[in-house]
Design a protein around this motif. Structure first.
Motif, mmCIF file in Angstrom:
data_model
loop_
_atom_site.group_PDB
_atom_site.id
_atom_site.type_symbol
_atom_site.label_atom_id
_atom_site.label_comp_id
_atom_site.label_asym_id
_atom_site.label_seq_id
_atom_site.Cartn_x
_atom_site.Cartn_y
_atom_site.Cartn_z
ATOM 1 N N PHE A 13 -2.474 2.462 10.406
ATOM 2 C CA PHE A 13 -3.448 3.494 10.058
ATOM 3 C C PHE A 13 -4.531 2.895 9.163
ATOM 4 N N ASP A 14 -5.753 3.410 9.305
ATOM 5 C CA ASP A 14 -6.819 2.943 8.430
ATOM 6 C C ASP A 14 -6.799 3.718 7.111
ATOM 7 N N ASP A 15 -7.733 3.431 6.246
ATOM 8 C CA ASP A 15 -7.747 4.044 4.916
ATOM 9 C C ASP A 15 -7.992 5.549 4.965
ATOM 10 N N ALA A 16 -8.547 6.047 6.067
ATOM 11 C CA ALA A 16 -8.793 7.483 6.228
ATOM 12 C C ALA A 16 -7.628 8.199 6.910
ATOM 13 N N GLY A 17 -6.538 7.458 7.186
ATOM 14 C CA GLY A 17 -5.372 8.066 7.811
ATOM 15 C C GLY A 17 -5.462 8.174 9.321
ATOM 16 N N ARG A 18 -6.444 7.507 9.938
ATOM 17 C CA ARG A 18 -6.572 7.521 11.391
ATOM 18 C C ARG A 18 -5.800 6.356 11.995
ATOM 19 N N HIS A 19 -5.105 6.629 13.101
ATOM 20 C CA HIS A 19 -4.389 5.549 13.763
ATOM 21 C C HIS A 19 -5.384 4.600 14.404
ATOM 22 N N ARG A 20 -5.129 3.310 14.255
ATOM 23 C CA ARG A 20 -6.088 2.315 14.727
ATOM 24 C C ARG A 20 -6.110 2.194 16.253
ATOM 25 N N ASP A 21 -5.011 2.536 16.907
ATOM 26 C CA ASP A 21 -4.932 2.433 18.370
ATOM 27 C C ASP A 21 -4.161 3.655 18.870
ATOM 28 N N PRO A 22 -4.806 4.817 18.959
ATOM 29 C CA PRO A 22 -4.089 6.087 19.092
ATOM 30 C C PRO A 22 -3.549 6.419 20.472
ATOM 31 N N PHE A 38 6.664 4.559 14.445
ATOM 32 C CA PHE A 38 5.590 3.691 13.981
ATOM 33 C C PHE A 38 6.191 2.441 13.345
ATOM 34 N N HIS A 39 6.052 1.320 14.030
ATOM 35 C CA HIS A 39 6.490 0.032 13.500
ATOM 36 C C HIS A 39 5.358 -0.551 12.651
ATOM 37 N N ASN A 40 5.727 -1.155 11.521
ATOM 38 C CA ASN A 40 4.713 -1.659 10.586
ATOM 39 C C ASN A 40 3.661 -0.584 10.334
ATOM 40 N N ALA A 41 4.161 0.564 9.908
ATOM 41 C CA ALA A 41 3.323 1.758 9.831
ATOM 42 C C ALA A 41 2.114 1.584 8.930
ATOM 43 N N GLY A 42 2.271 0.889 7.825
ATOM 44 C CA GLY A 42 1.164 0.749 6.894
ATOM 45 C C GLY A 42 -0.055 0.093 7.507
#
Length: 209
Positions: free
Chosen positions: A168-177, A161-165
């Motif tokens: 992911f959204d605030d709920a811990g879901r990946h934005r583009d999974p 995960f590059h630029n990991a922060g």
């Protein structure tokens, strides 16, 4: 030069009569404010899609292992080891989650590795890394050398995960999974193949005999 031949990924491994393969998911960072638990929760979700693997978390933050090693650990250190060693010993395979600190991996992860030996032998290790521009990949390349010395087998494919922060959204879901989910499947397929093969081999002939 001959064109590169694409090697197909191993097929998923069906559970054997011995039951699903046990995978220790190791959180390598114990840093305050660490991002590792977010990545770990995402990864554990990928295990829920499989019936050949079962995951157990081993967290370096749960055990305060010193960097000074000893063949005769004090009662205090033995108590800390008791929090993590059983999970490593019982595992058929490992997934190591690591950030990258100063082009390498955390001291807490190195301490966990160095306090153990037999627990790693003849078992496969996969890597999930996270960080900034590098995505933790330099930490993974160093870990491959460390685990080779311990007679472990590292699988080729990783999840990074590059630029990991920002991923992911605030709920811990990946934005583009889509891409990380596919990468995780390929990695876990390889891990399952190696774990099954090595477990069968060790049943027939213990490693080192």
């Amino acid at each position: 030069m001959n064109p590169t031949t694409e090697v197909p990924a191993p097929s998923p491994v069906s559970p054997s009569l011995a039951g699903p393969l046990k995978v220790a998911v190791i959180l390598g960072s114990n840093r305050e404010g660490r991002f590792g638990p977010v990545v770990a929760d995402w990864l554990l979700g990928r295990f829920r899609d499989r019936d050949d693997l079962v995951a157990e978390v081993v967290d370096t933050a749960d055990a305060g292992l010193p960097t000074a090693l000893s063949s005769s650990p004090s009662p205090e250190v033995a108590a800390e080891l008791a929090k993590v060693t059983p999970g490593l010993a019982a595992a058929d395979a490992f997934v190591v989650l690591t950030p990258e600190y100063n082009h390498s991996f955390p001291a807490s992860l190195k301490a966990l590795i160095d306090w153990h030996y037999e627990e790693w032998r003849a078992k496969p290790v996969a890597f999930v890394s996270y960080g900034g521009v590098s995505g933790g990949l330099r930490a993974v390349e160093q870990l491959r050398l460390v685990f080779a010395e311990l007679h472990a087998v590292t699988v080729r494919d990783t999840v990074s995960f590059h630029n990991a922060g920002a991923s992911f959204d605030d709920a811990g879901r990946h934005r583009d999974p889509a891409a990380p989910d596919a990468a995780a499947k390929a990695m876990l397929d390889q891990l399952a193949w190696w774990a099954s093969a090595l477990r069968t081999a060790k049943e027939a002939r213990p490693y080192g005999s």
